[in-house]
Motif scaffolding. Structure first.
Motif, PDB file in Angstrom:
ATOM      1  N   LYS A  45      18.043  77.851 -44.433  1.00 38.52           N
ATOM      2  CA  LYS A  45      18.818  77.277 -43.468  1.00 38.52           C
ATOM      3  C   LYS A  45      19.048  76.006 -43.167  1.00 38.52           C
ATOM      4  O   LYS A  45      19.334  75.281 -42.215  1.00 38.52           O
ATOM      5  N   ARG A  46      18.524  75.244 -44.289  1.00 40.90           N
ATOM      6  CA  ARG A  46      18.805  73.701 -44.288  1.00 40.90           C
ATOM      7  C   ARG A  46      19.888  73.379 -44.880  1.00 40.90           C
ATOM      8  O   ARG A  46      20.093  73.677 -46.113  1.00 40.90           O
ATOM      9  N   PRO A  47      21.095  72.607 -44.137  1.00 39.19           N
ATOM     10  CA  PRO A  47      22.029  72.071 -44.973  1.00 39.19           C
ATOM     11  C   PRO A  47      21.779  70.979 -45.815  1.00 39.19           C
ATOM     12  O   PRO A  47      20.513  70.529 -45.731  1.00 39.19           O
ATOM     13  N   ARG A  48      22.706  69.958 -46.223  1.00 41.14           N
ATOM     14  CA  ARG A  48      22.723  68.648 -46.803  1.00 41.14           C
ATOM     15  C   ARG A  48      22.306  67.446 -45.874  1.00 41.14           C
ATOM     16  O   ARG A  48      22.918  67.657 -44.735  1.00 41.14           O
ATOM     17  N   PRO A  49      21.779  66.578 -46.209  1.00 44.61           N
ATOM     18  CA  PRO A  49      21.428  65.402 -45.357  1.00 44.61           C
ATOM     19  C   PRO A  49      22.557  64.632 -45.585  1.00 44.61           C
ATOM     20  O   PRO A  49      23.691  64.846 -46.397  1.00 44.61           O
ATOM     21  N   GLY A  50      22.639  63.558 -44.749  1.00 46.80           N
ATOM     22  CA  GLY A  50      23.627  62.354 -44.831  1.00 46.80           C
ATOM     23  C   GLY A  50      23.277  61.421 -45.593  1.00 46.80           C
ATOM     24  O   GLY A  50      22.084  61.231 -46.063  1.00 46.80           O
ATOM     25  N   ASP A 110      17.886  62.323 -43.372  1.00 45.81           N
ATOM     26  CA  ASP A 110      17.228  63.533 -43.084  1.00 45.81           C
ATOM     27  C   ASP A 110      17.396  64.390 -42.071  1.00 45.81           C
ATOM     28  O   ASP A 110      17.448  65.606 -42.215  1.00 45.81           O
ATOM     29  N   THR A 111      17.610  63.806 -40.994  1.00 46.45           N
ATOM     30  CA  THR A 111      17.910  64.554 -39.885  1.00 46.45           C
ATOM     31  C   THR A 111      18.854  65.584 -39.814  1.00 46.45           C
ATOM     32  O   THR A 111      18.976  66.676 -39.275  1.00 46.45           O
ATOM     33  N   PRO A 170      22.242  65.548 -34.233  1.00 53.20           N
ATOM     34  CA  PRO A 170      21.474  64.666 -35.220  1.00 53.20           C
ATOM     35  C   PRO A 170      22.653  63.580 -35.693  1.00 53.20           C
ATOM     36  O   PRO A 170      22.647  62.337 -35.862  1.00 53.20           O
ATOM     37  N   LEU A 171      23.831  64.088 -35.894  1.00 53.10           N
ATOM     38  CA  LEU A 171      25.125  63.448 -36.189  1.00 53.10           C
ATOM     39  C   LEU A 171      25.603  62.062 -35.212  1.00 53.10           C
ATOM     40  O   LEU A 171      25.990  61.291 -35.554  1.00 53.10           O
ATOM     41  N   GLU A 172      25.524  62.914 -33.921  1.00 53.53           N
ATOM     42  CA  GLU A 172      25.915  62.083 -32.947  1.00 53.53           C
ATOM     43  C   GLU A 172      24.791  60.820 -32.665  1.00 53.53           C
ATOM     44  O   GLU A 172      25.079  59.662 -32.342  1.00 53.53           O
TER      45      GLU A 172
END
Length: 410
Positions: free
Chosen positions: A189-194, A178-179, A242-244
């Motif tokens: 302004k919310r993109p997609r989760p992983g 979710d992050t 969040p990805l890192e």
């Protein structure tokens, strides 16, 4: 003699334990792909007649004179239309919007299933832009019976699903990350989760992260400056940390890591950008100081620290002619001209409207690849044909992206 035999057994058992596991992974953005139930609802809504309210500029369903079908209207101008629930009507175009009929969509599904069976010999397929698990089940060979699934549920209609062959290994976990969706942001302004799947294969943990990052901030060579003030680049900038953080956390238990999907970012252009990776010129292996922005997503997430989370982006190759491959190589060095992109996207080359530069496969320590990641050509399956109204001659592109596949050892 007994000691010799015992020594041989130790050597043999060590060799067996050291045997590498092999897995083939693929990534494919299927372009607003829906299951048939959702498609029927979408066709119904797009086929309704709408009339504009002069006071608001919004369109409302109506049978009054002067109406327009939903196919011809920007869905963002239709009152109450939720693009988080249904795609816009202008998904397929051929000299105008294709007014999709259900029979053509069924044919598209069969073409995808045939292509997967024929051209994607993958153990794990990470999908992007799908409406959910059912939409993937409907396009897998053999009626989906060979696969298990890790899906994103909820969120918006452009979801993620990972499918893998049941015989591959044991599922340990399936988690929505979710992050990456930036939950503190307002909805617009919310993109997609992983989406993260962990499998145990031959006693070893393999963790796959499927992503579909914020669009429209593709390359520093075409004005897509990650550190810029454009809305899309500002959102993508927020997804870097969040990805890192996920990468570093995911590798902490010794799992082997694969990160793949539609990054909507040309990593090759970032690596060839001569500017420092950060606005303060600090090194990416150290924490980013407050207020400092990143110019390079790949250099942040593959910064070498910690060592067990040091990702490598796989070299990429296009399964087409030598001339086409030369163009693919040029696309990693510079921004292609419009005619060059159109040529690469044509039937005799890759066939998809977004041929290269968006999709990547990254691997962590302890994983090797048998050659580069391959962009697979979809040929003439990437085009649309409007056909006669509600006619059987209508054709829909199987996607605006080409699949990518890599053969891995770990």
């Amino acid at each position: 003699m007994m000691r010799f035999l015992a020594a041989c057994l130790v050597v043999l058992s060590g060799s067996v334990g050291a045997l590498a596991s092999q897995v083939t992974v693929a990534s494919w953005n299927l372009g607003w792909h829906m299951d048939l139930e959702t498609v029927q609802h979408w066709i119904g809504e797009c086929s309704k007649n709408y009339v504009e309210d002069p006071a608001t500029g919004k369109f409302k369903p109506s049978q009054e004179a002067g109406f327009q079908p939903g196919w011809d209207i920007d869905a963002f101008k239709i009152e109450g239309w939720d693009v988080g629930r249904l795609p816009v009507c202008k998904v397929y175009t051929a000299g105008g919007t294709v007014r999709v009929n259900l029979e053509a969509y069924r044919k598209r599904q069969q073409q995808i299933a045939n292509f997967i069976a024929r051209s994607i010999p993958a153990d794990i397929i990470a999908f992007q832009e799908v409406s959910g698990e059912q939409s993937v089940r409907e396009v897998l060979p053999n009626g989906d019976s060979d696969y298990d699934f890790c899906p994103v549920t909820g969120y918006k209609v452009q979801r993620l699903v990972i499918a893998w062959k049941k015989t591959l290994g044991e599922k340990v976990s399936c988690a929505i990350e979710d992050t990456l969706s930036l939950p503190a942001n307002p909805d617009d302004k919310r993109p997609r989760p992983g989406l993260a799947l962990t499998l145990k294969i031959d006693g070893k943990l393999l963790r796959i992260m499927d992503v579909h990052l914020k669009s429209s901030c593709v390359s520093p060579f075409d004005g897509g400056n990650l550190e810029g003030t454009g809305k899309d680049c500002m959102i993508l900038q927020q997804q870097v940390d969040p990805l890192e953080n996920w990468i570093e956390s995911a590798a902490a238990d010794g799992a082997k890591i694969v990160l793949l999907g539609d990054f909507n970012r040309n990593f090759w252009h970032e690596l060839r950008d001569q500017r420092p990776a950060r606005t303060d010129a600090s090194g990416t292996s150290s924490p980013r100081p407050a207020g400092v922005l990143s110019r390079s997503l790949i250099e942040e997430i593959a910064d070498g620290q910690p060592a067990n989370a040091n990702l490598e982006v796989l070299d990429e190759h296009c399964q087409i002619s030598d001339a086409g491959q030369a163009l693919c190589t040029q696309a990693e060095i510079r921004d292609l001209t419009t005619p060059e992109t159109q040529l690469l996207a044509s039937d005799n080359y890759l066939g998809c409207r977004n041929p290269v530069g968006l999709d990547h496969i990254l691997i962590g320590p302890g994983i090797t690849s048998d050659g580069p990641a391959e962009h697979l050509s979809i040929g003439n399956l990437g085009g649309n044909k409007a056909g006669t109204p509600n006619g059987k001659d209508q054709l829909l592109a199987i996607s605006d992206h080409c699949p990518m596949i890599a053969r891995l050892n770990f």
